[in-house]
Design an enzyme around this catalytic site. Structure first.
Site, mmCIF file in Angstrom:
data_model
loop_
_atom_site.group_PDB
_atom_site.id
_atom_site.type_symbol
_atom_site.label_atom_id
_atom_site.label_comp_id
_atom_site.label_asym_id
_atom_site.label_seq_id
_atom_site.Cartn_x
_atom_site.Cartn_y
_atom_site.Cartn_z
ATOM 1 N N HIS A 61 -22.739 8.695 -59.726
ATOM 2 C CA HIS A 61 -23.464 7.997 -60.783
ATOM 3 C C HIS A 61 -24.765 8.709 -61.119
ATOM 4 O O HIS A 61 -25.423 9.198 -60.209
ATOM 5 C CB HIS A 61 -23.766 6.569 -60.296
ATOM 6 N N GLU B 21 -8.035 24.032 -81.343
ATOM 7 C CA GLU B 21 -9.216 24.709 -80.784
ATOM 8 C C GLU B 21 -9.982 25.431 -81.892
ATOM 9 O O GLU B 21 -11.213 25.341 -81.987
ATOM 10 C CB GLU B 21 -8.785 25.673 -79.678
ATOM 11 N N GLY C 105 2.658 28.502 -83.102
ATOM 12 C CA GLY C 105 3.377 28.863 -81.882
ATOM 13 C C GLY C 105 3.401 30.357 -81.633
ATOM 14 O O GLY C 105 2.977 31.163 -82.473
ATOM 15 N N GLU D 139 -17.257 8.872 -63.515
ATOM 16 C CA GLU D 139 -17.143 7.732 -62.590
ATOM 17 C C GLU D 139 -16.211 6.660 -63.138
ATOM 18 O O GLU D 139 -15.620 5.892 -62.388
ATOM 19 C CB GLU D 139 -18.514 7.133 -62.254
ATOM 20 N N CYS E 130 -7.820 33.049 -74.420
ATOM 21 C CA CYS E 130 -8.666 32.073 -73.708
ATOM 22 C C CYS E 130 -10.140 32.451 -73.638
ATOM 23 O O CYS E 130 -11.011 31.618 -73.915
ATOM 24 C CB CYS E 130 -8.197 31.902 -72.267
ATOM 25 N N TYR F 85 -2.354 23.640 -79.378
ATOM 26 C CA TYR F 85 -3.580 24.111 -78.727
ATOM 27 C C TYR F 85 -4.420 24.986 -79.669
ATOM 28 O O TYR F 85 -5.607 24.738 -79.873
ATOM 29 C CB TYR F 85 -3.241 25.001 -77.527
ATOM 30 N N ASP G 53 4.142 34.583 -70.138
ATOM 31 C CA ASP G 53 4.618 34.039 -71.415
ATOM 32 C C ASP G 53 5.947 34.642 -71.870
ATOM 33 O O ASP G 53 6.660 34.013 -72.650
ATOM 34 C CB ASP G 53 3.569 34.269 -72.527
ATOM 35 N N CYS H 199 -5.093 36.710 -72.816
ATOM 36 C CA CYS H 199 -6.145 35.823 -72.315
ATOM 37 C C CYS H 199 -7.531 36.445 -72.458
ATOM 38 O O CYS H 199 -8.441 35.830 -72.988
ATOM 39 C CB CYS H 199 -5.858 35.472 -70.855
ATOM 40 N N ALA I 55 -5.907 22.150 -70.353
ATOM 41 C CA ALA I 55 -7.005 21.650 -71.178
ATOM 42 C C ALA I 55 -6.860 22.217 -72.576
ATOM 43 O O ALA I 55 -6.459 23.368 -72.745
ATOM 44 C CB ALA I 55 -8.343 22.083 -70.590
ATOM 45 N N LYS J 185 -12.003 32.918 -77.041
ATOM 46 C CA LYS J 185 -11.946 31.565 -77.633
ATOM 47 C C LYS J 185 -13.013 30.664 -77.019
ATOM 48 O O LYS J 185 -13.724 29.955 -77.727
ATOM 49 C CB LYS J 185 -10.539 31.005 -77.420
#
Ligand code: NDP
Length: 456
Positions: free
Chosen positions: A437, A183, A263, A442, A48, A179, A304, A43, A342, A51
């Site tokens: 708003h 990315e 992978g 929203e 992550c 992913y 992992d 990470c 995400a 990246k």
């Protein structure tokens, strides 16, 4: 005399291992942790975090374009890859240093060496000429990129090398539809690299909601990325200018770089797991129960290497749950349900809960609420980028089963949405939340009409 040299020995100082080691050490236990590379794991060092810096760097090109629509006059912008990589490496070194300091402050003994089990209670560390006795062992060695055995595949790079390319290539072919592939496609395209993605399946991001998959593929193409579906390599060959890819669609494509993002596999090799009697599952990952315990009474595994959900925050929570259970007397199993994630593609994706297809399979009928629109920032500068928001709702209980977003800030929004879904919110409760708003978010709380797809 203590019974063991270490009450706990952790193998691997990535996200999961470090969290477990720190918490266990703070309980007063004698904790050792070994890392053969740099502290921080995938990470922080090659995942992550760097990246995300690359995503930030690459987004400026679209910001510059949008700026003109807001009255800024065109400015000549150029990008200095080596300067960016230097800055990125300095920040990564700082973050890795914080991990080291945190371990030290907690009282854990950090060993820069490769660790190998000689039996369930004995560990060897690098070339030290003695072994250490250990009460409990935690395997937290993570995963490594894997590539299929295609002729010439060694000419390609993986994400590991993508973080250290000496220069920015002019063109790249990225293999995979997950992913990492998506990315990096956004990163390279944003930095001006001619980018092609090839994916073997019918649509990218298998496992995600089908609307998300098609929306993202279309938006990536809108941003100039070529996405070739149902396509694989037959071989790769070196050329003067880079690599020639022979593809199953009958075409050849020459690019400066080919990157495989097909992978990652659990890193279990050479740890002495077999000697210690630790069982692996059918995917080659360390097999664990809900408490991350292996089949060996004093050995656990998190992150992992266990191949449950390969996400940093999941590894951290698994590591924390292990420490709570074993060092604070509070049996804790991390709940792997409703974990949001995400994809930092461009545009990014945020998702939590069930896709429409999975929900239909599980419950038969579901209600869908969907909005596809151009955010106000985009309409102002005359852009065409569209955002997708989608809710999957159980018709009987009105409970929210899934939330799926593609568009700017989707990762930030999904973190908040995940709280409501994890709490079991109903659509009526969700809708009772007053909108903020003017935001894109929203739209999430103002979707009143059920969406009926044309084919139903
Ligand atoms: P993914 O599993 O996400 O994607 C792998 C891709 O490679 C899939 O599209 C898969 O296709 C394809 N593929 C697999 N084998 C082959 C093959 N032999 N030939 C051609 N294509 C193949 O893995 P990644 O490497 O992208 O990432 C690993 C994991 O790391 C992710 O699953 C995620 O959990 C984590 N991660 C999370 C991130 C985040 O949170 N933002 C960022 C990066 C990684 P198919 O779908 O057909 O199997």
């Amino acid at each position: 005399m203590p019974k063991y040299d270490y009450d706990l020995f952790v193998i691997g100082a990535g996200s999961g291992g470090v969290r477990a080691a720190r918490l266990a050490a703070m309980s007063g236990a004698k904790v050792g942790i070994a890392e053969e590379h740099r502290v921080g794991g995938t990470c922080v060092i090659r995942g992550c975090v760097p990246k995300k810096f690359m995503v930030y760097a690459s987004e400026f090109s679209s910001h510059f374009k949008a700026a003109e629509g807001f009255g800024w006059s065109r400015t000549e912008a150029s990008f200095d890859w080596p300067a960016f990589i230097r800055a990125k490496d300095i920040e990564i070194a700082r973050l890795s240093g914080i991990y080291v300091t945190n371990l030290q402050n907690a009282g854990a003994d950090l060993v820069h060496a490769r660790a190998e089990l000689r039996d369930a209670h004995t560990i060897a560390l690098g070339d030290r000429d003695r072994t250490y006795s250990v009460g409990k062992v935690l395997i937290a060695t993570g995963g490594r990129p894997t590539r299929p055995p295609i002729p010439g595949v060694e000419l390609s790079i993986t994400s590991n090398e993508a973080f250290h390319l000496p220069q920015l290539p002019k063109s790249i072919l990225i293999v995979g539809g997950g992913y990492i592939a998506l990315e990096f496609a956004g990163i390279f395209a944003g930095l001006g690299v001619a980018t092609t993605v090839i994916y073997r399946g019918a649509n990218i991001l298998r496992g995600f909601d089908n609307d998300v998959r098609s929306h993202l593929a279309a938006e990536m193409e809108r941003r100039g990325i070529t996405v070739i579906l149902g396509c694989e390599h037959t071989r790769l060959e070196k050329t003067a200018g880079g690599v020639k890819s022979s593809l199953t669609n009958g075409h050849d494509l020459e690019t400066e770089v080919v990157m495989y993002a097909t992978g990652r596999e659990p890193y279990t090799e050479g740890l002495g797991l077999e000697t210690a009697g630790v069982a692996l599952n059918e995917r080659g990952a360390v097999a664990v129960d809900n408490y991350s315990k292996t089949n060996v009474a004093n050995i656990w595994a998190v992150g992992d290497v266990t191949d449950r959900i390969a996400l940093t925050p999941v590894a951290i929570r698994e590591g924390a749950a292990f420490a709570e259970t074993e060092f604070y007397g509070r049996p804790t199993a991390f709940d792997h349900e409703m974990v949001a994630s995400a994809v930092f593609s461009q545009p990014p994706v945020g998702a939590v809960g069930l896709s429409e297809a999975d929900a239909r399979q599980k419950f038969g009928k579901v209600d869908i609420y969907r909005a596809v629109f151009r955010p106000m920032k985009v309409t102002f500068y005359g852009g065409q980028e569209r955002m997708l928001m989608k809710l999957v709702v159980h018709p009987g209980t009105d409970r929210l089963l899934g939330c799926h977003i593609v568009g700017p800030d989707a990762p930030e929004m999904i973190q908040m949405a995940a709280i409501a879904l994890k709490m079991g919110a109903t659509k009526a409760q969700w809708d009772s939340t007053c909108a903020v708003h003017p935001t894109a978010a929203e739209e999430l709380v103002t979707m009143r009409e059920k969406y009926v797809p044309m084919e139903l």
